[in-house]
Design a protein around this motif. Structure first.
Motif, short mmCIF file in Angstrom:
data_model
loop_
_atom_site.label_atom_id
_atom_site.label_comp_id
_atom_site.label_asym_id
_atom_site.label_seq_id
_atom_site.Cartn_x
_atom_site.Cartn_y
_atom_site.Cartn_z
N LEU A 191 -7.07 1.16 11.37
CA LEU A 191 -7.44 0.98 9.84
C LEU A 191 -6.48 0.02 9.31
O LEU A 191 -5.29 0.09 9.12
CB LEU A 191 -7.20 2.30 8.94
N PRO A 192 -7.17 -1.17 8.80
CA PRO A 192 -6.33 -2.43 8.38
C PRO A 192 -5.49 -2.12 7.11
O PRO A 192 -6.29 -1.58 6.17
CB PRO A 192 -7.16 -3.71 8.52
N THR A 193 -4.27 -2.60 7.00
CA THR A 193 -3.48 -2.46 5.98
C THR A 193 -3.11 -3.70 5.32
O THR A 193 -2.94 -4.77 6.15
CB THR A 193 -2.60 -1.50 5.75
N VAL A 194 -2.57 -3.96 4.03
CA VAL A 194 -2.04 -5.07 3.49
C VAL A 194 -0.49 -4.92 3.87
O VAL A 194 -0.03 -3.94 3.79
CB VAL A 194 -2.05 -5.22 2.21
N PRO A 195 0.03 -5.88 4.47
CA PRO A 195 1.42 -6.07 4.73
C PRO A 195 2.26 -5.67 3.66
O PRO A 195 2.17 -6.07 2.52
CB PRO A 195 1.78 -7.40 5.25
N LYS A 196 3.36 -4.90 3.83
CA LYS A 196 4.37 -4.21 3.15
C LYS A 196 5.62 -5.03 3.05
O LYS A 196 5.95 -5.58 4.02
CB LYS A 196 4.49 -2.69 3.02
N GLU A 197 6.22 -5.16 1.75
CA GLU A 197 7.40 -6.00 1.74
C GLU A 197 8.78 -4.94 2.07
O GLU A 197 9.61 -5.20 2.59
CB GLU A 197 7.79 -6.32 0.25
N THR B 260 3.97 1.58 -0.83
CA THR B 260 2.10 2.03 -0.67
C THR B 260 1.52 1.36 0.41
O THR B 260 1.30 0.19 0.37
CB THR B 260 1.95 2.06 -2.11
N ASP B 261 0.88 2.06 1.14
CA ASP B 261 0.00 1.64 2.16
C ASP B 261 -1.41 1.52 1.30
O ASP B 261 -1.87 2.11 0.69
CB ASP B 261 -0.47 2.58 3.21
N LEU B 262 -1.95 0.11 1.45
CA LEU B 262 -3.06 -0.55 0.77
C LEU B 262 -4.15 -0.71 1.98
O LEU B 262 -3.67 -1.45 2.72
CB LEU B 262 -2.81 -1.49 -0.23
N ILE B 263 -5.46 -0.30 1.75
CA ILE B 263 -6.36 -0.63 2.91
C ILE B 263 -6.97 -1.73 2.48
O ILE B 263 -7.26 -2.16 1.43
CB ILE B 263 -7.53 0.71 2.65
N ASN B 264 -6.91 -2.74 3.55
CA ASN B 264 -7.52 -3.91 3.53
C ASN B 264 -9.03 -4.06 3.56
O ASN B 264 -9.69 -3.93 4.66
CB ASN B 264 -7.08 -5.05 4.24
N MET B 265 -9.84 -3.82 2.50
CA MET B 265 -11.25 -3.60 2.65
C MET B 265 -11.98 -4.77 3.20
O MET B 265 -12.99 -4.63 3.61
CB MET B 265 -11.68 -3.18 1.13
N LEU C 184 -11.01 -5.63 -2.86
CA LEU C 184 -10.31 -6.24 -2.14
C LEU C 184 -9.33 -5.26 -1.09
O LEU C 184 -9.03 -5.28 0.10
CB LEU C 184 -9.32 -7.37 -2.46
N VAL C 185 -8.66 -4.43 -1.84
CA VAL C 185 -7.64 -3.58 -1.48
C VAL C 185 -8.03 -2.12 -2.14
O VAL C 185 -8.49 -2.05 -3.26
CB VAL C 185 -6.22 -3.87 -1.73
N GLN C 186 -7.68 -0.99 -1.42
CA GLN C 186 -7.69 0.49 -1.81
C GLN C 186 -6.61 1.29 -1.21
O GLN C 186 -6.20 1.20 -0.27
CB GLN C 186 -9.32 0.93 -1.38
N THR C 187 -6.13 2.09 -2.10
CA THR C 187 -5.13 3.03 -1.74
C THR C 187 -5.83 4.11 -0.72
O THR C 187 -7.12 4.18 -0.51
CB THR C 187 -4.80 4.05 -3.13
N VAL C 188 -4.87 4.58 0.20
CA VAL C 188 -5.16 5.39 0.98
C VAL C 188 -5.84 6.75 0.55
O VAL C 188 -6.84 7.26 0.76
CB VAL C 188 -4.17 5.84 2.11
N LYS C 189 -5.25 7.21 -0.74
CA LYS C 189 -6.02 8.33 -1.53
C LYS C 189 -7.42 8.11 -1.94
O LYS C 189 -8.13 8.67 -1.64
CB LYS C 189 -5.11 8.62 -2.76
N LYS C 190 -7.66 6.93 -2.33
CA LYS C 190 -8.99 6.44 -2.95
C LYS C 190 -9.84 6.37 -1.56
O LYS C 190 -11.30 6.92 -1.77
CB LYS C 190 -9.17 5.46 -3.71
#
Length: 66
Positions: free
Chosen positions: A30-36, A41-46, A3-9
């Motif tokens: 590149l879609p990301t999950v909203p951060k609080e 950490t930026d997470l890619i919304n896969m 569902l999500v992936q780190t930018v590094k991965k």
């Protein structure tokens, strides 16, 4: 499905440079999950990325050799 992936991965799997990944995140391509928090950490919304790829709304940038 992931569902999500780190930018590094994501970069490891695609071969994308860090600067290109940051640029695509900043421009919203590149879609990301909203951060609080802004420094979170930026997470890619896969899920969204897969949808965009299937709808031909996203392609990986080609590498330009110098």
């Amino acid at each position: 499905m992931v569902l999500v992936q780190t930018v590094k991965k994501f970069r490891e799997e695609t071969g994308m440079s860090e600067s290109m990944a940051k640029h695509l995140i900043k421009t919203g391509e590149l879609p990301t999950v909203p951060k609080e928090q802004a420094n979170g950490t930026d997470l890619i919304n896969m899920v969204e990325l897969k949808r965009r790829i299937e709808d031909n709304q996203f392609t990986l940038p080609a590498r330009v050799k110098k």
